[in-house]
Write a protein that holds these residues in place. Structure first.
Motif, PDB file in Angstrom:
ATOM      1  N   ARG A 126       0.849  -1.188   0.000  1.00 34.37           N
ATOM      2  CA  ARG A 126       0.000   0.000   0.000  1.00 34.37           C
ATOM      3  C   ARG A 126       0.893   1.249   0.000  1.00 34.37           C
ATOM      4  NH1 ARG A 126      -2.279  -0.051   5.164  1.00 34.37           N
ATOM      5  NH2 ARG A 126      -3.342   1.841   4.527  1.00 34.37           N
ATOM      6  N   PHE A 127       0.447   2.284  -0.690  1.00 30.85           N
ATOM      7  CA  PHE A 127       1.197   3.541  -0.756  1.00 30.85           C
ATOM      8  C   PHE A 127       0.320   4.652  -0.207  1.00 30.85           C
ATOM      9  CE2 PHE A 127       2.846   0.634  -3.864  1.00 30.85           C
ATOM     10  CZ  PHE A 127       4.208   0.699  -3.628  1.00 30.85           C
ATOM     11  N   VAL A 128       0.824   5.358   0.803  1.00 30.07           N
ATOM     12  CA  VAL A 128      -0.001   6.342   1.498  1.00 30.07           C
ATOM     13  C   VAL A 128       0.668   7.721   1.483  1.00 30.07           C
ATOM     14  CG1 VAL A 128      -1.125   6.942   3.678  1.00 30.07           C
ATOM     15  CG2 VAL A 128      -0.878   4.518   3.021  1.00 30.07           C
ATOM     16  N   ALA A 129      -0.008   8.674   0.850  1.00 32.36           N
ATOM     17  CA  ALA A 129       0.456  10.066   0.865  1.00 32.36           C
ATOM     18  C   ALA A 129      -0.166  10.762   2.067  1.00 32.36           C
ATOM     19  CB  ALA A 129       0.050  10.771  -0.419  1.00 32.36           C
ATOM     20  N   ALA A 130       0.680  11.446   2.865  1.00 31.38           N
ATOM     21  CA  ALA A 130       0.188  12.109   4.079  1.00 31.38           C
ATOM     22  C   ALA A 130       0.171  13.614   3.834  1.00 31.38           C
ATOM     23  CB  ALA A 130       1.090  11.761   5.268  1.00 31.38           C
ATOM     24  N   GLU A 131      -1.022  14.152   3.628  1.00 31.39           N
ATOM     25  CA  GLU A 131      -1.134  15.588   3.355  1.00 31.39           C
ATOM     26  C   GLU A 131      -1.711  16.304   4.567  1.00 31.39           C
ATOM     27  OE1 GLU A 131      -3.581  15.918  -0.128  1.00 31.39           O
ATOM     28  OE2 GLU A 131      -5.427  15.468   0.929  1.00 31.39           O
ATOM     29  N   PRO A 132      -1.492  17.624   4.657  1.00 32.81           N
ATOM     30  CA  PRO A 132      -2.047  18.350   5.793  1.00 32.81           C
ATOM     31  C   PRO A 132      -3.568  18.524   5.635  1.00 32.81           C
ATOM     32  CG  PRO A 132      -0.880  19.856   4.330  1.00 32.81           C
ATOM     33  CD  PRO A 132      -0.705  18.492   3.757  1.00 32.81           C
ATOM     34  N   ALA A 133      -4.293  18.408   6.731  1.00 29.97           N
ATOM     35  CA  ALA A 133      -5.752  18.550   6.691  1.00 29.97           C
ATOM     36  C   ALA A 133      -6.161  19.924   6.179  1.00 29.97           C
ATOM     37  CB  ALA A 133      -6.333  18.308   8.087  1.00 29.97           C
ATOM     38  N   SER A 134      -5.258  20.898   6.293  1.00 26.58           N
ATOM     39  CA  SER A 134      -5.569  22.262   5.868  1.00 26.58           C
ATOM     40  C   SER A 134      -5.359  22.479   4.372  1.00 26.58           C
ATOM     41  CB  SER A 134      -4.682  23.242   6.631  1.00 26.58           C
ATOM     42  OG  SER A 134      -3.321  22.901   6.402  1.00 26.58           O
ATOM     43  N   CYS A 135      -4.835  21.460   3.686  1.00 26.97           N
ATOM     44  CA  CYS A 135      -4.552  21.604   2.254  1.00 26.97           C
ATOM     45  C   CYS A 135      -4.801  20.246   1.581  1.00 26.97           C
ATOM     46  CB  CYS A 135      -3.114  22.089   2.066  1.00 26.97           C
ATOM     47  SG  CYS A 135      -2.801  22.768   0.420  1.00 26.97           S
ATOM     48  N   PRO A 136      -6.080  19.797   1.621  1.00 20.42           N
ATOM     49  CA  PRO A 136      -6.394  18.385   1.340  1.00 20.42           C
ATOM     50  C   PRO A 136      -6.716  18.110  -0.125  1.00 20.42           C
ATOM     51  CG  PRO A 136      -8.325  19.495   2.220  1.00 20.42           C
ATOM     52  CD  PRO A 136      -7.264  20.543   2.064  1.00 20.42           C
ATOM     53  N   LYS A 137      -5.774  18.349  -1.034  1.00 17.08           N
ATOM     54  CA  LYS A 137      -6.106  18.175  -2.460  1.00 17.08           C
ATOM     55  C   LYS A 137      -6.353  16.725  -2.831  1.00 17.08           C
ATOM     56  CE  LYS A 137      -1.347  18.750  -2.401  1.00 17.08           C
ATOM     57  NZ  LYS A 137      -0.587  19.789  -1.696  1.00 17.08           N
ATOM     58  N   LEU A 138      -5.577  15.786  -2.278  1.00  7.75           N
ATOM     59  CA  LEU A 138      -5.759  14.385  -2.680  1.00  7.75           C
ATOM     60  C   LEU A 138      -6.997  13.772  -2.035  1.00  7.75           C
ATOM     61  CD1 LEU A 138      -2.078  13.012  -2.594  1.00  7.75           C
ATOM     62  CD2 LEU A 138      -3.502  13.389  -4.615  1.00  7.75           C
ATOM     63  N   THR A 139      -7.297  14.189  -0.809  1.00 10.89           N
ATOM     64  CA  THR A 139      -8.446  13.601  -0.123  1.00 10.89           C
ATOM     65  C   THR A 139      -9.753  14.323  -0.426  1.00 10.89           C
ATOM     66  OG1 THR A 139      -7.813  14.874   1.842  1.00 10.89           O
ATOM     67  CG2 THR A 139      -7.145  12.571   1.804  1.00 10.89           C
ATOM     68  N   ARG A 140      -9.686  15.619  -0.766  1.00  8.78           N
ATOM     69  CA  ARG A 140     -10.938  16.360  -0.946  1.00  8.78           C
ATOM     70  C   ARG A 140     -10.979  17.239  -2.200  1.00  8.78           C
ATOM     71  NH1 ARG A 140     -11.748  19.510   4.444  1.00  8.78           N
ATOM     72  NH2 ARG A 140     -13.709  20.104   3.436  1.00  8.78           N
ATOM     73  N   GLY A 141      -9.875  17.258  -2.978  1.00 11.61           N
ATOM     74  CA  GLY A 141      -9.845  18.095  -4.177  1.00 11.61           C
ATOM     75  C   GLY A 141     -10.560  17.433  -5.354  1.00 11.61           C
ATOM     76  N   VAL A 142     -10.595  18.141  -6.500  1.00 11.22           N
ATOM     77  CA  VAL A 142     -11.184  17.573  -7.720  1.00 11.22           C
ATOM     78  C   VAL A 142     -10.065  17.164  -8.668  1.00 11.22           C
ATOM     79  CG1 VAL A 142     -13.255  19.010  -7.523  1.00 11.22           C
ATOM     80  CG2 VAL A 142     -11.312  19.838  -8.874  1.00 11.22           C
ATOM     81  N   PHE A 143     -10.349  16.166  -9.528  1.00 16.18           N
ATOM     82  CA  PHE A 143      -9.390  15.739 -10.544  1.00 16.18           C
ATOM     83  C   PHE A 143      -9.702  16.536 -11.800  1.00 16.18           C
ATOM     84  CE2 PHE A 143      -7.907  12.134 -13.498  1.00 16.18           C
ATOM     85  CZ  PHE A 143      -6.589  12.570 -13.441  1.00 16.18           C
ATOM     86  N   GLN A 144      -8.849  17.474 -12.161  1.00 17.66           N
ATOM     87  CA  GLN A 144      -9.188  18.484 -13.149  1.00 17.66           C
ATOM     88  C   GLN A 144      -7.910  19.120 -13.703  1.00 17.66           C
ATOM     89  OE1 GLN A 144     -10.907  19.783 -15.437  1.00 17.66           O
ATOM     90  NE2 GLN A 144     -12.764  19.948 -14.200  1.00 17.66           N
ATOM     91  N   TYR A 145      -7.987  19.701 -14.900  1.00 21.39           N
ATOM     92  CA  TYR A 145      -6.851  20.485 -15.391  1.00 21.39           C
ATOM     93  C   TYR A 145      -6.780  21.805 -14.627  1.00 21.39           C
ATOM     94  CZ  TYR A 145      -5.223  17.621 -19.288  1.00 21.39           C
ATOM     95  OH  TYR A 145      -4.664  16.628 -20.038  1.00 21.39           O
ATOM     96  N   ASP A 146      -5.553  22.175 -14.226  1.00 22.43           N
ATOM     97  CA  ASP A 146      -5.396  23.442 -13.508  1.00 22.43           C
ATOM     98  C   ASP A 146      -3.987  23.995 -13.761  1.00 22.43           C
ATOM     99  OD1 ASP A 146      -5.922  25.627 -11.907  1.00 22.43           O
ATOM    100  OD2 ASP A 146      -6.016  24.510 -10.015  1.00 22.43           O
ATOM    101  N   PHE A 147      -3.842  25.269 -13.490  1.00 22.97           N
ATOM    102  CA  PHE A 147      -2.520  25.893 -13.595  1.00 22.97           C
ATOM    103  C   PHE A 147      -1.669  25.533 -12.378  1.00 22.97           C
ATOM    104  CE2 PHE A 147      -5.215  28.818 -16.091  1.00 22.97           C
ATOM    105  CZ  PHE A 147      -4.503  28.805 -17.291  1.00 22.97           C
ATOM    106  N   GLY A 148      -0.359  25.522 -12.591  1.00 21.08           N
ATOM    107  CA  GLY A 148       0.569  25.277 -11.487  1.00 21.08           C
ATOM    108  C   GLY A 148       0.821  26.516 -10.646  1.00 21.08           C
ATOM    109  N   ASP A 149       0.470  27.681 -11.168  1.00 20.69           N
ATOM    110  CA  ASP A 149       0.739  28.926 -10.446  1.00 20.69           C
ATOM    111  C   ASP A 149      -0.528  29.774 -10.354  1.00 20.69           C
ATOM    112  OD1 ASP A 149       0.590  29.566 -13.194  1.00 20.69           O
ATOM    113  OD2 ASP A 149       1.672  31.433 -12.809  1.00 20.69           O
ATOM    114  N   GLU A 150      -0.427  30.852  -9.602  1.00 23.73           N
ATOM    115  CA  GLU A 150      -1.606  31.679  -9.359  1.00 23.73           C
ATOM    116  C   GLU A 150      -1.981  32.542 -10.560  1.00 23.73           C
ATOM    117  OE1 GLU A 150      -1.121  35.075  -7.115  1.00 23.73           O
ATOM    118  OE2 GLU A 150      -3.087  35.005  -6.154  1.00 23.73           O
ATOM    119  N   ALA A 151      -0.956  33.096 -11.235  1.00 20.97           N
ATOM    120  CA  ALA A 151      -1.239  34.028 -12.333  1.00 20.97           C
ATOM    121  C   ALA A 151      -1.653  33.315 -13.609  1.00 20.97           C
ATOM    122  CB  ALA A 151      -0.011  34.903 -12.590  1.00 20.97           C
ATOM    123  N   GLY A 152      -1.466  31.986 -13.666  1.00 19.52           N
ATOM    124  CA  GLY A 152      -1.836  31.258 -14.874  1.00 19.52           C
ATOM    125  C   GLY A 152      -0.801  31.326 -15.980  1.00 19.52           C
ATOM    126  N   TYR A 153       0.481  31.403 -15.604  1.00 18.72           N
ATOM    127  CA  TYR A 153       1.562  31.430 -16.605  1.00 18.72           C
ATOM    128  C   TYR A 153       1.931  30.023 -17.087  1.00 18.72           C
ATOM    129  CZ  TYR A 153       2.810  36.297 -15.335  1.00 18.72           C
ATOM    130  OH  TYR A 153       2.824  37.647 -15.113  1.00 18.72           O
TER     131      TYR A 153
END
Lengths: 453, 453
Positions: free
Chosen positions: A289-316
């Motif tokens: 088993r492989f377990v990624a441990a993410e912070p509850a305050s930044c839960p992208k793997l446990t609560r995020g969506v699977f979607q195309y997105d930018f890697g940065d804020e400005a969208g560069y």
């Protein structure tokens, strides 16, 4: 603390990185150009990254990619790193499980980040690049790239998230001691920075903004490339050097892991410890088993969506297929600064989507409690980021005890916390809290994303 | 940075410490009772130190003292440490000399201090001691003893020099994370502390005062002993574990040092790297030079007097035969806090008196310049203390170049500087200065000493 080390010799440093994409039945979706919506070719990345890193980023066919001699030579400063049987922690938990950790904290900059900083700087040097830029959150990646850039004689400018620049002056000093220029982000040196300073005068910065600034400076400076410390495929590739060593060391210990754990920000150290073992799952030889441990305050793997997105804020950046909280998500100001990132890389996101790995979210207080226990049992004060992996390992060890199973648990100690003592101070004083993320906040940020998947 | 590491296995951790006193033709003068002026017997030290440490302190006959299994077991957390050929530094200096360093910075607390903290805590535990006290300047020793005390289940109170307590909060946090109580010195918890606070309300503390407080608390607390991190013979004894490893590693490199260098505060790391090699000088097999690198602002070996003096400011300790600047000497506030001590231990003082070793004094700016060069060439940011050894090694390498000699230089990298980045910050900003000590100041402080030698 009768913990046992398993030590390799310099000749055992791997000669090739493992490119998991070549072995994935379902490949990650392609990285795409936000304008044309077409998949990127390596040439499209050449303006931003070194040519070699660009080719590695999109290589889906070669399972093994040779490590250049110049990179292995520099790895020898601190590699191979020890694998340790955490007997002290086992005793504290009174668990039948055997707990091992790969100790990446022994690098001169204190974390695993140097594993990718060295090849990235080397590939730039090889093609005659004179200047590079990057961003850094807590400062681990910036410190690593500063050392690598100095070694290869390249000038480096680091955009450091402003709140870290002020709260973690030691990491800033480390970068400057190695000779890098460090700029607090947001800054007036870029359009992206000027805009956010004008719109929000007291903004303390984020990793997403710092990436925008570093990318903008690289794109507008002659003979300058940009380097990133996580998220991307070639970064995950370079980090496999640590997992490949761990594989040999588990053999020396005559064990094989039932569970492999890494903390999770953008994916670099988790990929490094997991991918080499995952290939044996792919081959049907093991069911680890492989377990990624993410912070509850930044839960992208446990609560995020699977979607195309930018890697940065400005969208560069190009659009990356990722588990994401939205590139405008503003993570709470937790002390594991290296885990405060809105998305996961494309490989990890695909593996998670295909149920080939798991994720857990760890509240801040649980992570620090685990960090203090570990320090007292094993002697090493862990980075607040790494403490998330320790907390997940402790959960697994307690479960093994309840179930009466003699399982073998392996986690990656990605770095030490000697430069994060102010965080421990606040934890010991009772000043830290957990942060919950309301569903509505995640929904608001992810609803804004253009639906491509 | 094509530096080469020489690595030992855990089985190569020495099984005995080397007691140089047994092999010295002229023994150190005895430690004496200030009241009776009689040499101390081990029993006289029992109220203060563990019985085993007391016996080791006065052992003049056994050249080898076995390392207990419990101590070797804990040494295995990080020992053996690497020996490194500093090829990057050689290249920078364009010297024919070969430069090696023993890398003690890889310990979980970041310095060599753990080598003696472990046996001192163990010997206390073995005789049923429940509480120990100590002092710490920069915090390296306090951090090491905190970890050792936690491991053996002993309560620890550390008196930390007030200016460090305020300027180096990270080291305080490290001690607290390991579970120790840390008190800023001078404090109201002891007679010595109360007196100095009353007489000098804004006094920022000194190592001498902190020792007085720790000794007083130990003597007035049931089942409590005191531990010291340098100066004493048994501390030097424990540190030989690092030099004995280095000896084996120099054999692996097929070289033998012409010069051995350590930075010098009270003598612990210098003794550790030097004594094992010195025995081959005693046996007539080699003519290695041994160089102690002390700060120009605290020049006891180069400019002090050879005289009996107290180890602390209040005069609680026995009288030790030492090169000293006087126990009331107040060293300038240099950033190598671990070297701010007025005297040298009795063994070192005798060796220096008999011209069996040398000493050089290094100005603060030269030490930081050497530290930055080393960080950029070898990747490791050295502790400000260790930077004095690097500066002395650079002087020797430059001399070898001028003389056209292919000499072999070995120095001890006693610790890393990751918790001392505020000092590097000030150095890079041009805010640091050198400190000169006027002859008159040394004379005034040493004239006060009672002449016994």
């Amino acid at each position: 603390m009768d913990s046992k080390k398993f030590l390799l010799q310099e000749k055992d440093i791997p000669t090739a990185w493992y490119n998991i994409v070549a072995d994935m039945k379902t490949k990650p979706r392609p990285i795409i150009n936000p304008g044309t919506k077409q998949p990127l070719k390596p040439e499209d990345l050449f303006p931003l990254f070194s040519e070699e890193a660009s080719r590695q980023e999109l290589n889906t066919t070669d399972a093994w990619i040779e490590i250049p001699d110049e990179v292995r030579e520099m790895y020898r400063i601190w590699r191979p790193t020890p694998l340790v049987r955490a007997a002290g922690l086992e005793k504290l938990l009174d668990t039948p499980a055997h707990i091992y950790f790969k100790n990446e904290s022994v690098s001169p900059v204190g974390s695993h980040k140097l594993n990718s900083a060295i090849p990235q700087a080397y590939f730039c040097k090889k093609q005659g690049v004179t200047n590079i830029t990057t961003e850094t959150g807590a400062g681990q990646w910036g410190a690593a790239l500063s050392l690598a850039a100095k070694h290869f004689g390249i000038e480096l400018a680091v955009y450091m998230v402003k709140i870290s620049y002020e709260q973690k002056p030691y990491r800033r000093s480390i970068m400057q001691t190695y000779g890098a220029e460090v700029i607090a982000s947001p800054s007036m040196s870029t359009k992206a920075g000027r805009k956010i300073i004008t719109d929000h005068p007291n903004y303390q910065g984020s990793l997403g903004t710092a990436i925008s600034e570093a990318v903008e400076l690289a794109m507008s400076t002659p003979n300058c490339k940009y380097c990133l410390g996580s998220v991307l495929n070639h970064v995950a590739l370079h980090q496999t050097v640590l997992g490949l060593e761990a594989e040999k060391q588990m053999e020396m210990a005559d064990e094989y892991p039932d569970v492999v754990i890494g903390c999770f920000g953008g994916g670099s150290n988790f990929s490094g410890i997991s991918f080499p073992f995952m290939r044996h799952n792919f081959a049907g030889e093991h069911k680890t088993r492989f377990v990624a441990a993410e912070p509850a305050s930044c839960p992208k793997l446990t609560r995020g969506v699977f979607q195309y997105d930018f890697g940065d804020e400005a969208g560069y950046t190009p659009l990356i297929p990722m588990y994401t909280l939205g590139h405008n998500f503003a993570p709470a100001n937790i002390h594991a600064g290296g885990l405060r990132y809105h998305g996961a890389g494309s490989i990890i996101s695909q593996l998670k989507h295909d149920n080939l790995m798991e994720a857990v979210d760890i509240p801040q207080l649980e992570s620090f409690a685990a960090g203090v226990d570990f320090a007292r049992c094993e002697g090493i004060i862990p980075a607040p980021e790494s403490a998330h992996a320790i907390a997940a390992a402790i959960r697994e060890a307690k479960r093994a005890k309840e179930e009466g199973k003699k399982e073998t648990i392996l986690f990656n100690l990605s770095g030490h916390g000697l430069i994060d003592m102010a965080s421990y101070d606040r934890y010991l004083a009772g000043d830290l809290t957990n942060y919950d993320v309301p569903d509505a906040e995640i929904k608001a940020n992810t609803d804004m994303l253009e639906k491509i998947i």
